[in-house]
Every structure is written in structure tokens, then in C-alpha cells.
Scaffold this motif. Structure first.
Motif, PDB file in Angstrom:
ATOM      1  N   PHE A 125      19.437  44.506   7.025  1.00  0.00           N
ATOM      2  CA  PHE A 125      20.747  44.426   7.675  1.00  0.00           C
ATOM      3  C   PHE A 125      20.585  44.559   9.179  1.00  0.00           C
ATOM      4  CE2 PHE A 125      24.661  46.150   9.434  1.00  0.00           C
ATOM      5  CZ  PHE A 125      25.642  45.371   8.833  1.00  0.00           C
ATOM      6  N   TYR A 126      19.803  45.508   9.605  1.00  0.00           N
ATOM      7  CA  TYR A 126      19.537  45.731  11.036  1.00  0.00           C
ATOM      8  C   TYR A 126      18.951  44.469  11.672  1.00  0.00           C
ATOM      9  CZ  TYR A 126      17.012  47.567  15.136  1.00  0.00           C
ATOM     10  OH  TYR A 126      16.515  47.778  16.396  1.00  0.00           O
ATOM     11  N   LEU A 127      18.000  43.851  11.002  1.00  0.00           N
ATOM     12  CA  LEU A 127      17.336  42.666  11.547  1.00  0.00           C
ATOM     13  C   LEU A 127      18.266  41.460  11.572  1.00  0.00           C
ATOM     14  CD1 LEU A 127      13.924  43.199   9.758  1.00  0.00           C
ATOM     15  CD2 LEU A 127      14.325  43.353  12.225  1.00  0.00           C
ATOM     16  N   ASN A 128      19.037  41.271  10.524  1.00  0.00           N
ATOM     17  CA  ASN A 128      19.978  40.145  10.506  1.00  0.00           C
ATOM     18  C   ASN A 128      21.066  40.307  11.565  1.00  0.00           C
ATOM     19  OD1 ASN A 128      18.819  38.509   8.512  1.00  0.00           O
ATOM     20  ND2 ASN A 128      19.790  39.662   6.854  1.00  0.00           N
ATOM     21  N   GLU A 129      21.443  41.551  11.830  1.00  0.00           N
ATOM     22  CA  GLU A 129      22.441  41.790  12.874  1.00  0.00           C
ATOM     23  C   GLU A 129      21.879  41.412  14.244  1.00  0.00           C
ATOM     24  OE1 GLU A 129      25.995  44.958  13.251  1.00  0.00           O
ATOM     25  OE2 GLU A 129      23.991  45.850  13.192  1.00  0.00           O
ATOM     26  N   ILE A 130      20.599  41.676  14.466  1.00  0.00           N
ATOM     27  CA  ILE A 130      19.952  41.257  15.710  1.00  0.00           C
ATOM     28  C   ILE A 130      19.993  39.737  15.833  1.00  0.00           C
ATOM     29  CG2 ILE A 130      17.706  41.034  16.865  1.00  0.00           C
ATOM     30  CD1 ILE A 130      17.095  43.879  15.966  1.00  0.00           C
ATOM     31  N   LYS A 131      19.723  39.042  14.725  1.00  0.00           N
ATOM     32  CA  LYS A 131      19.753  37.579  14.742  1.00  0.00           C
ATOM     33  C   LYS A 131      21.146  37.063  15.131  1.00  0.00           C
ATOM     34  CE  LYS A 131      17.535  35.322  11.409  1.00  0.00           C
ATOM     35  NZ  LYS A 131      16.324  34.705  11.964  1.00  0.00           N
ATOM     36  N   GLU A 132      22.192  37.704  14.592  1.00  0.00           N
ATOM     37  CA  GLU A 132      23.564  37.294  14.905  1.00  0.00           C
ATOM     38  C   GLU A 132      23.911  37.601  16.360  1.00  0.00           C
ATOM     39  OE1 GLU A 132      25.971  35.700  13.054  1.00  0.00           O
ATOM     40  OE2 GLU A 132      24.283  35.310  11.710  1.00  0.00           O
ATOM     41  N   ALA A 137      22.964  36.954  23.820  1.00  0.00           N
ATOM     42  CA  ALA A 137      21.974  37.542  24.719  1.00  0.00           C
ATOM     43  C   ALA A 137      21.655  36.592  25.873  1.00  0.00           C
ATOM     44  CB  ALA A 137      20.702  37.870  23.949  1.00  0.00           C
ATOM     45  N   LEU A 138      21.236  37.175  26.987  1.00  0.00           N
ATOM     46  CA  LEU A 138      20.850  36.409  28.165  1.00  0.00           C
ATOM     47  C   LEU A 138      19.327  36.378  28.252  1.00  0.00           C
ATOM     48  CD1 LEU A 138      23.498  38.045  30.520  1.00  0.00           C
ATOM     49  CD2 LEU A 138      23.704  35.863  29.317  1.00  0.00           C
ATOM     50  N   ASP A 139      18.814  35.699  29.266  1.00  0.00           N
ATOM     51  CA  ASP A 139      17.357  35.646  29.410  1.00  0.00           C
ATOM     52  C   ASP A 139      16.815  37.024  29.770  1.00  0.00           C
ATOM     53  OD1 ASP A 139      16.789  35.784  32.544  1.00  0.00           O
ATOM     54  OD2 ASP A 139      18.579  34.559  32.224  1.00  0.00           O
ATOM     55  N   GLU A 140      15.518  37.189  29.596  1.00  0.00           N
ATOM     56  CA  GLU A 140      14.894  38.504  29.707  1.00  0.00           C
ATOM     57  C   GLU A 140      15.101  39.143  31.075  1.00  0.00           C
ATOM     58  OE1 GLU A 140      10.934  37.493  28.644  1.00  0.00           O
ATOM     59  OE2 GLU A 140      11.584  36.717  26.694  1.00  0.00           O
ATOM     60  N   LYS A 141      14.913  38.374  32.149  1.00  0.00           N
ATOM     61  CA  LYS A 141      15.049  38.950  33.492  1.00  0.00           C
ATOM     62  C   LYS A 141      16.476  39.427  33.741  1.00  0.00           C
ATOM     63  CE  LYS A 141      11.254  36.595  35.857  1.00  0.00           C
ATOM     64  NZ  LYS A 141      10.860  35.700  36.985  1.00  0.00           N
ATOM     65  N   THR A 142      17.441  38.650  33.269  1.00  0.00           N
ATOM     66  CA  THR A 142      18.840  39.032  33.476  1.00  0.00           C
ATOM     67  C   THR A 142      19.184  40.282  32.680  1.00  0.00           C
ATOM     68  OG1 THR A 142      19.426  36.707  33.797  1.00  0.00           O
ATOM     69  CG2 THR A 142      21.228  38.233  33.376  1.00  0.00           C
ATOM     70  N   GLU A 143      18.685  40.386  31.450  1.00  0.00           N
ATOM     71  CA  GLU A 143      18.946  41.574  30.631  1.00  0.00           C
ATOM     72  C   GLU A 143      18.366  42.827  31.301  1.00  0.00           C
ATOM     73  OE1 GLU A 143      20.854  41.952  28.197  1.00  0.00           O
ATOM     74  OE2 GLU A 143      21.144  39.996  27.284  1.00  0.00           O
TER      75      GLU A 143
END
Length: 587
Positions: A125-132, A137-143
Motif C-alpha cells: 500500500f505504501y509503495l502504490n501510494e508513492i506511485k500515485e 512530483a517535480l524534478d529532483e533539484k526543484t524538490e
């Protein structure tokens, strides 16, 4: 003891244990950052990454909770403030690898890996929520940039609101004698109307000293949230809140529609209260918490503990056992004091499988209910601590499930043994609370929605914020309140408005109050079968949507009839209150 004991976490900031965990955190962060460039579609890599995250959450959670709890009882604690900021910066140090990790997880065949690894299956559930979530999400530098900027942005403004309200001196008597904001707000429950009025006037007057600074904080936080949610692709902050809450718009709509349908019944109660207290122009805001009835009981801490234990025992031995541990092992910081934050909360602490509760207890029956409420959160923690730390993150609406159930247990038990005179007092106390979590919460929802909408185009002055709050209160309380004596500053003292990552923390209280009543009805129908079903529901709240969790108790929260049936229970209490108080009007 009236103070909590934090030694199970750490003896002090200077202690060997605290300092060693700080060093351990450095090692864990280094290990997490070591995954950069090593992300590959291997089951072993995913297992290793998740295990590192769990270790980080456990150690950082222990350090952070100790710092947060220390600061909450002394907002001027320099060590606590220093380490809160330090840990926020350390969190920013893993923002890049977490962003990379989530993007990597979004592209994995999680189902196949779960079949290969029971450990991954436990966290599906935790992993599927990350997928959703990855779609926003933004690109790595912006995050990484956003994470670091938040320390001097929204989180800093949030800290300012907490500091200003917790250290605000309130001149209660106009003669240089000052008390804290928590203490003056607690006087809203005083038995003397003159004291309640004086406290309200002193509270309102005190806000003039900080209103412009806190208006700046609110504008900055809501402006930041608007900008970031739009940039991420959400249609609005409420859409993000619902996704984060694992709750559908349909469920929220049905809840709000039902509450609005029942506003006339709440107004019947408020009108009767105004009549009993002798007001012809409507009830002043400062009389919302005025006690009705002749019960003058003031509870000592020990009496409150005994009362709660007796009533919790009627539900289950496990619930009573958690409360007893909280009392005996000093989980609770009870009384108001200068520098301590207002209100009440419960912090579940997975690393030690315990909780800590902050209250501002003064001995009223309402304070006893608040203790029961917070102990419900501790019970929720007890149920969920059996799960992996990555599966313990339950959302705002279901967060109030156990707390409202515990309140209801105490109140229903008290009513069953009460005389008519005592029933008036108990019913009125209960109706005060449900009016807050339905009518007042609806006003706060309307206010926050208005602020977000207005903030898109302008910066709101403190006067504009006061006007929005008054209009929201008029929309929900209606004509039964004295329009000249509403509370224009309610936006200052509610800390939930000032948490950039937690918006609209108002409707979950209404959801919890009515969902809890629905659960209590299930309990009455079959007590023996209900308790294990209820414990299972609480245990799985970190791994289910709101709708799925409700189904575990055979409840459909997308059906407006469920909400109406819960509100019908409130209507029955209002009808009984009106019947019992008929002879008090005009006396």
C-alpha cells in the motif's frame, strides 16, 4: 505527577543517548544518500532502501519528537528550537535521494516484487501510494530547493505563530496582572458570566498586539501553499488535502451537505441556551461554553483519571490498560503554564511504542472529555504500533476515530447514571462539543477556503481576515448568535491554519465526530463482535483509504444516509435538552 516524563526518549539534549543518536542519524543519512546511482530494478535494492527509510524514520522520529515535545511545554527552549531546526535541515539533506527513490519506485513492477518478497508485500500500500503521488512530483533539484526553502518559509512562519500565541501576555484585569492565552481561553468555561465576558474582552484586546504579525504569517503560508500546489498540478489546495487524506470529494461533499441540513437543529440548541442565559439579541460568542445546570463538580487530576478508567473499562480491558499506562508511566503533561502551547494533542511515538499527551487541564468536565479524547489517540497508536513504521501513517479524517469513540464512551456512560439535573449539564457539555466540531468547524472550513481563494489575487490585511471570519461564523451559526459579539480573531489562535503541509485540518474533526458516533452505534448492536473489528480498523488505517477503512466496520461514508443517521443522534440529544430545559427559560 502533573508533568510528563520524556526520559524514555532521552534524559536531556546533552545526554549521551541524544548525542549518539544524532551521530547515528548522520550515518543513516549517508547510507540513504549512498543509494544515488544504485537504483535498479532489483528486489534486494528495494528492500534495502525501505529498511534504510525505516531506520531513518525511527531515529529521526525519536530525536524530533523529543525536541518537539520539549518545545511544546516551553516555546522559549533554545535547545529544543535549535534541534528542531537542525533536524529540519537534515531532512532536507535526504530530499534529493527521496525524490529519486520515489521516481524510481514509480517505475517498478511492485506487484511482481511483492510476490518475490514478503517484506515488500507488507509495504505494498505504501509503495502504490508513492506511485500515485509521483504524478504531482517535480524534478529532483526543484524538490530539494523547495524542501530547503520551506525551513525559512512556511515552517518559519508557522513557528512564529506558535511563539507569539504561546508567549502572549493577556491583561485580564486591566491592572497589570497578566495570564497566558491558554488560561484566558479556559475561562470561557467559568461558571460566572462576568468572568467569561471579561476573559473574552481581554482575549480580543490582547490579539491587537500580534494581529499584524500573524496576518503576515497566515498570508505567507497560504500564498506558499497556493503557489506550490498549482505548480505541482493540483487544481486546488483542497484537492491535495483530499488526496493526502485518502478521501474522495464525494465523501466530503456528503458530509458537508448533511451538516448544512442539520444546522437548524444546532440553532435550536443555541437559541435555547441564549434564552436560559437571558439574552434576547442572540447568544454572545463568549457564552458558547457557558455551563448550563447546577453541577459544580471540579475534577482533580486523580478524580479525572479514576473516572476515565472506570468508563474505559466498560468498553474493553485493552483500552483501560492503555489509559492506566498513560497515568502510571507519566505520559501526560496536564496543566497550563507560561510558554506552554495551548490546546491539547497526543503524539504517537513508534520508536518507543508509547504516546505523550499535552493538555491544559483545569478540572472542568470538558477537560475530562479532552483527556479521554487524547487517550483515544494513544489507543489508536497502541493498535497501529504492531505494524511496520512505514504503515503507521494514518490520515486526518480517520485520525479522530478513536478519540471521538473515547469521548462518546465517557459521555454516554455519564448520561446513563445521571439525574435530570445532571443530564442537563452533561447534555449541554456534549452539545457544546459537537456544535464546535460541526457548526464552528464548518465556519473554519468556509474561512480557510475563502482565504485560499482571496490569497490568489491579493494579500489580506488583518481587518480583511477578521471580516472573513465573521462572515463565515454568520453563515453557520446564523441569526441565533449576537452578530455584534462574534469572534473575529478565531484565525489567530488555531494552529492548524499555520501548518503548510496540513491544510483544511477542520473537516476531519467533523468527519471523526460523526464517524465515531456511527461506530458507537455499531458497538451497541453487538459489543462482543465489535471490539476486535474496531481494533482491526484502527490497526489498518495506515494501509487503507478512508472509504476502505469504513467498510471494515460495514459503513459506507459515501452514502449521505450514514451521515444523517449520525446527526440524528445529535438531534435526539438536542430534543432531550430542549425538553429538560423548558422550565429554565426566563428563570
Amino acid at each position: 505527577m502533573s508533568n510528563w516524563n520524556l526520559k524514555k526518549l532521552y534524559p536531556s539534549f546533552d545526554s549521551k543517548e541524544f548525542q549518539e543518536d544524532l551521530k547515528r542519524l548522520d550515518v543513516i543519512i549517508e547510507g540513504l544518500n549512498g543509494f544515488k546511482g544504485r537504483f535498479a530494478e532489483h528486489t534486494e535494492t528495494l528492500e534495502g532502501y525501505l529498511k534504510n527509510l525505516i531506520e531513518y524514520n525511527q531515529v529521526e522520529g525519536k530525536l524530533g519528537t523529543f525536541s518537539f515535545l520539549s518545545e511544546s511545554i516551553n516555546t522559549s527552549d533554545e535547545d529544543a528550537i535549535k534541534y528542531i531546526n537542525y533536524l529540519m535541515n537534515r531532512e532536507a539533506d535526504i530530499a534529493e535521494v527521496r525524490t529519486m527513490g520515489e521516481k524510481w519506485i514509480a517505475g517498478l513492477d511492485i506487484q511482481r516484487m511483492a510476490e518475490e518478497s514478503s517484506f515488500i508485500g507488507e509495504h505494498i500500500f505504501y509503495l502504490n501510494e508513492i506511485k500515485e503521488r509521483e504524478r504531482y512530483a517535480l524534478d529532483e533539484k526543484t524538490e530539494v530547493l523547495l524542501s530547503k526553502l520551506s525551513q525559512s518559509g512556511g515552517k518559519a512562519w508557522s513557528n512564529l505563530q506558535g511563539l507569539l500565541t504561546s508567549t502572549l501576555d493577556v491583561d485580564m484585569e486591566g491592572e497589570g496582572k497578566t495570564i497566558t492565552l491558554s488560561e484566558v481561553r479556559n475561562l470561557a468555561y467559568h461558571k460566572e458570566s462576568s468572568v467569561r465576558k471579561a476573559a473574552f474582552e481581554a482575549e480580543i484586546k490582547s490579539y491587537e498586539k500580534i494581529e499584524k504579525a500573524i496576518a503576515s504569517a497566515l498570508n505567507s503560508i497560504k500564498g506558499e501553499v497556493n503557489t506550490i500546489t498549482e505548480f505541482r498540478g493540483y487544481s486546488s489546495p483542497i484537492e491535495k488535502t483530499l488526496i493526502d487524506s485518502r478521501m474522495t470529494q464525494d465523501t466530503l461533499d456528503k458530509l458537508l451537505i448533511a451538516i448544512k441540513e442539520y444546522l437548524p437543529h444546532f440553532r435550536r440548541y443555541l437559541k435555547r441556551k441564549a434564552e436560559i442565559l437571558g439574552y434576547s439579541k442572540g447568544l454572545p460568542f463568549y457564552e458558547l461554553f457557558a455551563p448550563i445546570g447546577n453541577v459544580d463538580k471540579v475534577f482533580t487530576i486523580e478524580e479525572a483519571q479514576a473516572y476515565i478508567l472506570e468508563n474505559f473499562s466498560s468498553f474493553s480491558g485493552r483500552l483501560a490498560g492503555v489509559a492506566r499506562r498513560a497515568f502510571d508511566e507519566e505520559w501526560i503533561d496536564y496543566c497550563p503554564k507560561k510558554g506552554k502551547v495551548g490546546g491539547a494533542f497526543c503524539a504517537n511515538i513508534p520508536p518507543i511504542k508509547e504516546s505523550r499527551i499535552l493538555s491544559n487541564f483545569t478540572g472542568s468536565f470538558s477537560d475530562v472529555l479532552t483527556l479521554a479524547h487524547e487517550l483515544g489517540h494513544a489507543y489508536h497508536g497502541e493498535c497501529i504500533f504492531a505494524e511496520s513504521p512505514l504503515n503507521t501513517d494514518y490520515t486526518m479524517p480517520v485520525a479522530e476515530t478513536a478519540s471521538i469513540m473515547c469521548e462518546t464512551i465517557v459521555m454516554k456512560r455519564a448520561l446513563s447514571d445521571a439525574s435530570d439535573e445532571e443530564k442537563i449539564f452533561l447534555l449541554e457539555s456534549s452539545l457544546q462539543d459537537i456544535t464546535q466540531v460541526a457548526v464552528d468547524i464548518l465556519s473554519r472550513y468556509i474561512f480557510e477556503e475563502s482565504v485560499f481563494n482571496e490569497r490568489r489575487d491579493t494579500v489580506l490585511s488583518s481587518d480583511q481576515l477578521k471580516n472573513l471570519m465573521v462572515e463565515a461564523q454568520k453563515a453557520t451559526y446564523g441569526e441565533v448568535m449576537d452578530e455584534e459579539l462574534l469572534h473575529p480573531y478565531m484565525w489567530i489562535n488555531k494552529g492548524h491554519y499555520y501548518r503548510p503541509s496540513l491544510n483544511f485540518y477542520n473537516f476531519p474533526y467533523a468527519f471523526g465526530a460523526l464517524f465515531g458516533r456511527g461506530l458507537y452505534s455499531q458497538y451497541l448492536r453487538d459489543r462482543e463482535e465489535f471490539v476486535p473489528k474496531y481494533d482491526n480498523l484502527l490497526r489498518l488505517t495506515g494501509q487503507k483509504t478512508v472509504e476502505e477503512a469504513a467498510q471494515l466496520a460495514d459503513i459506507d461514508v459515501t452514502d449521505i444516509q450514514f451521515w444523517r443517521s449520525s446527526l440524528d443522534q445529535v438531534k435526539e440529544d438536542i430534543d432531550l435538552f430542549l425538553e429538560l430545559t423548558e422550565g429554565l427559560v426566563g428563570n
